[in-house]
Design an enzyme around this catalytic site. Structure first.
Site, PDB file in Angstrom:
ATOM      1  N   PRO A   2       1.062  -1.000   0.109  1.00  0.00           N
ATOM      2  CA  PRO A   2      -0.022   0.035  -0.326  1.00  0.00           C
ATOM      3  C   PRO A   2       0.683   1.373   0.367  1.00  0.00           C
ATOM      4  CG  PRO A   2      -0.485  -1.540   1.815  1.00  0.00           C
ATOM      5  CD  PRO A   2       0.499  -2.148   0.846  1.00  0.00           C
ATOM      6  N   CYS A   3      -0.259   2.644  -0.505  1.00  0.00           N
ATOM      7  CA  CYS A   3       1.219   3.571  -0.777  1.00  0.00           C
ATOM      8  C   CYS A   3       0.428   4.636   0.346  1.00  0.00           C
ATOM      9  CB  CYS A   3       0.844   4.183  -2.521  1.00  0.00           C
ATOM     10  SG  CYS A   3       1.393   3.002  -3.938  1.00  0.00           S
ATOM     11  N   GLN A   4      -0.231   4.699   0.219  1.00  0.00           N
ATOM     12  CA  GLN A   4      -0.463   5.571   1.532  1.00  0.00           C
ATOM     13  C   GLN A   4      -0.194   5.191   2.345  1.00  0.00           C
ATOM     14  OE1 GLN A   4      -2.590   2.942   0.946  1.00  0.00           O
ATOM     15  NE2 GLN A   4      -4.904   3.352  -0.481  1.00  0.00           N
TER      16      GLN A   4
END
Length: 131
Positions: A2-4
């Site tokens: 995940p990039c968040q």
């Protein structure tokens, strides 16, 4: 991964974000022992505030027998109709180190979404396709 947790558009909490899976990715590599792996994420992963976390992950991978490299890419350099910067962590078992080379860039292939989809937009006679 995940990039968040590393996004500049988000809170950038990194390892303190419950969605951070960097060490889970490392665990998966250690358990499955692939010949090679690639983790992809946003540029924020390389911000100084995450340096200790990334270094820790790389140390674990090194102890597990992997040589890792970090590469910064932009999708437009590969003919993708996006201006999207990304970070790749590429790892190879130490016996294979040096076997990976990033593919060459083709900036002359850079395009935009309108050019990439023009033929599809114009296929049924849509008069706005040129615009």
């Amino acid at each position: 991964m995940p990039c968040q947790p590393y996004s500049s558009d988000g809170n950038g909490l990194g390892k303190n974000d419950e969605r951070d899976l960097l060490l889970e990715g490392v665990r998966a590599v250690k358990e499955s022992q692939p010949r090679a792996f690639i983790f992809e994420n946003v540029e924020g992963l390389l911000h100084g505030k995450h340096a200790d976390h990334v270094a820790h992950a790389l140390r674990i991978l090194s102890k597990a027998g992997y040589s890792s490299e970090i590469h910064r890419i932009n999708t437009r350099d590969y003919g993708i109709a996006q201006d999207r910067s990304r970070i790749l962590i590429v790892g190879l078992r130490k016996g294979l180190a040096g076997a990976f080379r990033m593919p060459p860039k083709f900036p002359q292939l850079a395009t935009n979404i309108g050019d990439a989809l023009f033929d599809l937009m114009a296929a049924n006679g849509w008069s706005g396709a040129e615009d």
